[in-house]
Write a protein that holds these residues in place. Structure first.
Motif, PDB file in Angstrom:
ATOM      1  N   LEU A 117       6.571 -38.001  12.833  1.00  0.00           N
ATOM      2  CA  LEU A 117       6.132 -38.982  13.824  1.00  0.00           C
ATOM      3  C   LEU A 117       4.624 -39.112  13.946  1.00  0.00           C
ATOM      4  N   TRP A 118       3.896 -38.211  13.304  1.00  0.00           N
ATOM      5  CA  TRP A 118       2.438 -38.292  13.414  1.00  0.00           C
ATOM      6  C   TRP A 118       1.779 -37.678  12.191  1.00  0.00           C
ATOM      7  N   GLY A 133      -5.048 -37.266   6.977  1.00  0.00           N
ATOM      8  CA  GLY A 133      -3.823 -37.005   6.233  1.00  0.00           C
ATOM      9  C   GLY A 133      -3.499 -35.550   6.002  1.00  0.00           C
ATOM     10  N   LYS A 134      -4.251 -34.640   6.600  1.00  0.00           N
ATOM     11  CA  LYS A 134      -4.070 -33.215   6.295  1.00  0.00           C
ATOM     12  C   LYS A 134      -3.157 -32.497   7.281  1.00  0.00           C
ATOM     13  N   HIS A 135      -2.866 -33.112   8.423  1.00  0.00           N
ATOM     14  CA  HIS A 135      -1.999 -32.466   9.410  1.00  0.00           C
ATOM     15  C   HIS A 135      -0.926 -33.452   9.872  1.00  0.00           C
ATOM     16  N   CYS A 136       0.274 -32.928  10.148  1.00  0.00           N
ATOM     17  CA  CYS A 136       1.413 -33.769  10.504  1.00  0.00           C
ATOM     18  C   CYS A 136       2.255 -33.071  11.576  1.00  0.00           C
ATOM     19  N   VAL A 189       9.853 -29.228  17.653  1.00  0.00           N
ATOM     20  CA  VAL A 189       8.596 -29.841  17.255  1.00  0.00           C
ATOM     21  C   VAL A 189       7.948 -28.894  16.252  1.00  0.00           C
ATOM     22  N   THR A 190       7.534 -29.430  15.094  1.00  0.00           N
ATOM     23  CA  THR A 190       7.014 -28.593  14.018  1.00  0.00           C
ATOM     24  C   THR A 190       5.686 -29.139  13.522  1.00  0.00           C
ATOM     25  N   SER A 191       4.743 -28.222  13.341  1.00  0.00           N
ATOM     26  CA  SER A 191       3.398 -28.568  12.895  1.00  0.00           C
ATOM     27  C   SER A 191       3.231 -28.216  11.420  1.00  0.00           C
ATOM     28  N   TRP A 192       2.682 -29.169  10.650  1.00  0.00           N
ATOM     29  CA  TRP A 192       2.542 -29.004   9.212  1.00  0.00           C
ATOM     30  C   TRP A 192       1.118 -29.333   8.759  1.00  0.00           C
ATOM     31  N   MET A 193       0.780 -28.898   7.533  1.00  0.00           N
ATOM     32  CA  MET A 193      -0.504 -29.274   6.958  1.00  0.00           C
ATOM     33  C   MET A 193      -0.349 -29.471   5.457  1.00  0.00           C
ATOM     34  N   ASP A 194      -1.312 -30.201   4.881  1.00  0.00           N
ATOM     35  CA  ASP A 194      -1.359 -30.452   3.448  1.00  0.00           C
ATOM     36  C   ASP A 194      -2.583 -29.740   2.884  1.00  0.00           C
ATOM     37  N   ILE A 252      -1.718 -35.917  20.757  1.00  0.00           N
ATOM     38  CA  ILE A 252      -1.591 -36.858  19.649  1.00  0.00           C
ATOM     39  C   ILE A 252      -0.949 -38.173  20.093  1.00  0.00           C
ATOM     40  N   PHE A 253      -0.319 -38.178  21.274  1.00  0.00           N
ATOM     41  CA  PHE A 253       0.315 -39.389  21.809  1.00  0.00           C
ATOM     42  C   PHE A 253      -0.213 -39.658  23.224  1.00  0.00           C
ATOM     43  N   PRO A 254      -1.460 -40.089  23.373  1.00  0.00           N
ATOM     44  CA  PRO A 254      -2.026 -40.273  24.717  1.00  0.00           C
ATOM     45  C   PRO A 254      -1.391 -41.421  25.495  1.00  0.00           C
ATOM     46  N   ASN A 255      -0.726 -42.348  24.806  1.00  0.00           N
ATOM     47  CA  ASN A 255      -0.186 -43.536  25.477  1.00  0.00           C
ATOM     48  C   ASN A 255       1.335 -43.523  25.589  1.00  0.00           C
TER      49      ASN A 255
END
Length: 251
Positions: free
Chosen positions: A19-20, A25-28, A49-54, A139-142
């Motif tokens: 979703l984000w 492009g290095k973090h998702c 909820v899972t945090s990823w990186m490239d 990451i979703f302020p709105n």
């Protein structure tokens, strides 16, 4: 998605979506929403909820775990019930839940008691809301998008009936964007009946939670952590959502 892991006891439906993605492009961040029979055939609703990186010099996808400090991964969950013509809220979290340890994944799990998830026999679905803090900002302020699990037949077990369609505001990939999500949605009681207010109209509550703040975030629930062979931590909170609408006449 519908999955069968060898028996009816392992029947579950889920959806997973990225979703984000950060500007470079290095973090998702991914959201996963599930409703299941559970191994004891009592059922549960779950989201993570899972945090990823490239790690590539030129990012193409996120495949590596990216640990986040306490308070950076947040979730809220709602269980919906199909009343034959539309989806109504059954039970939900009134606050955001967040991780208390350095973790790359945070799981919010609500075990049911009898596959009814508190609102009687029929079809159920999970709407999971997941967000993350990145560079000291949400990451979703709105508004946080929801993710729809798909429909589970609940006390009907492995029903031969086709599942009902998702809520009107849910996209084909299961994502419910803040722009498409209605402000309010109806509520059902413990028997799955539509709750009616004193004005004779169906009671409606907020469809999506307010954006997370320190004031509306809790670190409660029964907590546990697990660590894989590379030291990546998953933290799980076991909770029981409640519905604030407890007294009103019903249809």
């Amino acid at each position: 998605m519908v999955a069968l892991a060898g028996s009816a006891n392992a029947h579950y439906v889920y959806e997973r979506a990225e979703l984000w993605v950060s500007g470079n492009g290095k973090h998702c961040m991914t959201n996963r929403s599930e409703v299941s029979n559970g191994t004891d055939n009592r059922g549960y609703a779950k989201g993570d909820v899972t945090s990823w990186m490239d790690l590539n010099a030129i990012p193409t996808d996120c495949q590596h775990q990216y640990k986040r400090p306490a308070g950076h991964l947040r979730e809220g969950i709602a269980m919906y019930k199909w009343n034959g013509s539309d989806w109504y809220k059954c039970k939900w979290t009134s606050e955001w839940f967040s991780n208390t340890s350095m973790a790359y994944k945070y799981v919010l799990e609500w075990p049911a008691k009898d596959l009814s998830w508190g609102c009687g026999e029929g079809w159920y679905g999970t709407m999971n809301f997941a967000t993350m803090t990145y560079n000291a900002e949400s990451i979703f302020p709105n508004g946080v998008p929801g993710l729809w699990s798909g429909a589970h037949s609940g006390l009907k077990g492995m029903s031969d009936e086709p599942p009902p369609p998702p809520p009107d505001w849910v996209n084909d990939d299961g994502v419910a964007t803040p722009e498409a999500t209605p402000d309010k949605v109806g509520v059902v009681d413990s028997e799955g009946r539509v709750v009616i207010g004193d004005d004779g109209k169906p009671v409606k509550v907020d469809t999506a939670p307010e954006p997370p703040t320190d004031a509306n975030t809790t670190y409660g629930g029964k907590r546990s952590t697990s660590t894989d062979g590379e030291g990546n931590v998953t933290e799980t909170s076991t909770i029981e959502p409640t519905s604030p609408v407890a007294s009103a006449s019903t249809l």
